[in-house]
Write a protein that holds these residues in place. Structure first.
Motif, short mmCIF file in Angstrom:
data_model
loop_
_atom_site.label_atom_id
_atom_site.label_comp_id
_atom_site.label_asym_id
_atom_site.label_seq_id
_atom_site.Cartn_x
_atom_site.Cartn_y
_atom_site.Cartn_z
N UNK A 26 0.83 -1.21 0.00
CA UNK A 26 0.00 0.00 0.00
C UNK A 26 0.86 1.26 0.00
N UNK A 27 1.90 1.26 0.83
CA UNK A 27 2.79 2.42 0.89
C UNK A 27 3.50 2.64 -0.44
N UNK A 28 3.93 1.55 -1.06
CA UNK A 28 4.67 1.66 -2.32
C UNK A 28 3.76 2.15 -3.45
N UNK A 29 2.55 1.63 -3.48
CA UNK A 29 1.61 2.03 -4.54
C UNK A 29 1.21 3.50 -4.37
N UNK A 30 0.98 3.91 -3.13
CA UNK A 30 0.60 5.31 -2.88
C UNK A 30 1.68 6.29 -3.33
N UNK A 31 2.93 5.89 -3.19
CA UNK A 31 4.04 6.79 -3.51
C UNK A 31 4.49 6.69 -4.97
N UNK A 38 -0.78 -1.97 -13.81
CA UNK A 38 0.55 -2.22 -13.25
C UNK A 38 0.49 -2.40 -11.73
N UNK A 39 -0.43 -1.70 -11.08
CA UNK A 39 -0.60 -1.92 -9.64
C UNK A 39 -1.05 -3.34 -9.38
N UNK A 44 0.27 -8.85 -7.67
CA UNK A 44 0.28 -10.27 -8.03
C UNK A 44 1.67 -10.87 -7.85
N UNK A 45 2.69 -10.17 -8.32
CA UNK A 45 4.06 -10.70 -8.23
C UNK A 45 4.49 -10.84 -6.77
#
Length: 432
Positions: A26-31, A38-39, A44-45
């Protein structure tokens, strides 16, 4: 960072630094400025690699002939996952990007090492798991669940039962929401969700539960407090508790507050105290209660093994700290963090909590003990030991209609109706 480099960073934070997969992602996607597709691929990975780690390492181990750094091993893990399980990712793309990342992180030699291992791996057939002679080790590698856990399940459920549990915990989890019945009926909530374009199906397992798909947290219905996120197995604690309208209730290990707030929704003339050992989690409970527009509650920090509670209670919920083996599908890294020796200390803690808490239960009052694990020592053993050590405590049967069950305790297995693994026991304090 490119997507696969982000996946490597996230996977490393979880597996090497003890990060929680959902929080890290969540932190990585938000930033980031990743597109929605791609999210989804990043998630998934990372989740897939964590869930398949032991299987992946069984497949790649024969091709590693030199000493590698931790990040290189992690890079191999996420790349093998893509090659074996992700049809939409071409092998050459996964390998080429892995080599580029290796060069960036470790230089030309690191890139050459990763390239050689992955090219050799791609050319050869996968190692045959079925040739593993030990049935527990074979199932462990097949499902990527550590052998000590498989062994425990085999003892209590047989190897066939252990296999059903392990495979079920590798299924994608369903998402459930709990209707806030102080604000809206379940049928009306379902209709509103459908109008907003979400998939919403009333659950047959619990009367407040709805199975949903889609980003329902973005719905105004959530912001307005019409529902909460909670797995349906966890909602069954309220069925066992059976609160009455004017009950005074304690949720002793409350954070993030789901079970206590569920009880609060059912006691319009009553009161619920929500307590947790972690002071920083108390505001999270309060935020949820405020969002749900609930009243008649108090929150406070307290160690349930020694807390002096402010009153006597009609009903008490002890959702105890546990090994969490029933929620592996939602927290895949937990399978690798736990050790067999952890269970003994957890059992001691669970019994210590129960011994303290029962002092605050009124004669004739009900205590519900629950865990989100599938481990006999933390569940049935704790229940019987607690009763044996306290002659004023007795089992008190409850009903779970969806399971055609009536009795004093129930281990819910994930393969039964597709829920988290969960344990619920109900006790009553004898009248003086």
């Amino acid at each position: 960072m490119q997507l696969r480099e982000m996946a490597l960073e996230a996977y490393s934070r979880v597996m090497d630094e003890g990060g929680y997969s959902n929080i890290v992602l969540n932190d990585m996607i938000k930033s980031s400025d990743l597109a929605p597709n791609d999210r989804g691929l990043l998630t998934e990975i990372v989740y897939g690699t964590i869930s398949k780690k032991l299987t992946i390492q069984f497949y790649i181990r024969p091709f590693i002939r030199t000493k590698l750094k931790r990040w290189q091993k992690n890079l191999l893990d996420i790349t093998v996952y893509q090659i074996v399980w992700l049809d939409r990712v071409p092998n050459y793309a996964a390998i080429n990007e892995a080599v580029d990342i290796a060069k960036k992180w470790g230089g030309p030699q690191a890139g050459k090492a990763i390239n050689g291992i992955l090219r050799n791996f791609e050319r050869e057939p996968l190692e045959d798991i079925s040739k593993i002679k030990s049935e527990t080790l074979r199932l462990s590698i097949e499902t990527s669940i550590p052998e000590w856990i498989i062994t425990h399940w085999k003892i209590h459920h047989g190897i066939g039962g252990a296999a059903e549990i392990a495979h079920a915990l590798n299924d994608r989890p369903k998402m459930y929401i709990r209707t806030n019945t102080t604000r809206i009926s379940r049928d009306a909530l379902v209709a509103n969700l459908l109008d907003e374009g979400f998939s919403a199906i009333p659950s047959e397992i619990q009367k407040d539960a709805i199975e949903v798909k889609g980003e329902v947290l973005q719905s105004d219905l959530y912001q307005k407090g019409f529902f909460s996120i909670q797995d349906v197995s966890s909602m069954l604690v309220n069925d066992a508790l059976s609160p009455e309208s004017d009950d005074v209730i304690l949720d002793a290990c409350s954070a993030p507050g789901g079970k206590g707030l569920h009880a609060l929704e059912k006691v319009p003339g009553g009161h619920v105290d929500l307590s947790d050992i972690h002071e920083h989690k108390i505001p999270l409970i309060e935020q949820q209660a405020e969002r749900l527009d609930l009243s008649g509650y108090e929150t406070f920090q307290g160690d349930a093994t020694k807390k002096v509670y402010p009153r006597q209670y009609d009903r008490i919920i002890v959702d105890a700290p546990c090994s969490g083996l029933g929620v592996i599908r939602r927290k895949p890294e937990i399978r690798y963090e736990r050790r067999a020796e952890d269970v003994d200390s957890l059992v001691d803690l669970q019994l210590e909590i129960l011994a303290n808490i029962k002092q605050y239960l009124k004669p004739g009052g009900v205590l519900v003990y629950s865990t989100c694990t599938i481990h006999q020592m933390e569940n049935e053993n704790v229940a019987y030991t607690f009763m044996k050590e306290n002659d004023d405590i007795e089992f008190d049967p409850f009903v779970l209609e969806a399971f055609d069950f009536e009795g004093p305790y129930r281990q819910i297995l994930p393969q039964e109706v597709g829920t988290d693994g969960f344990f619920i026991a109900r006790f009553r304090k004898k009248e003086k």
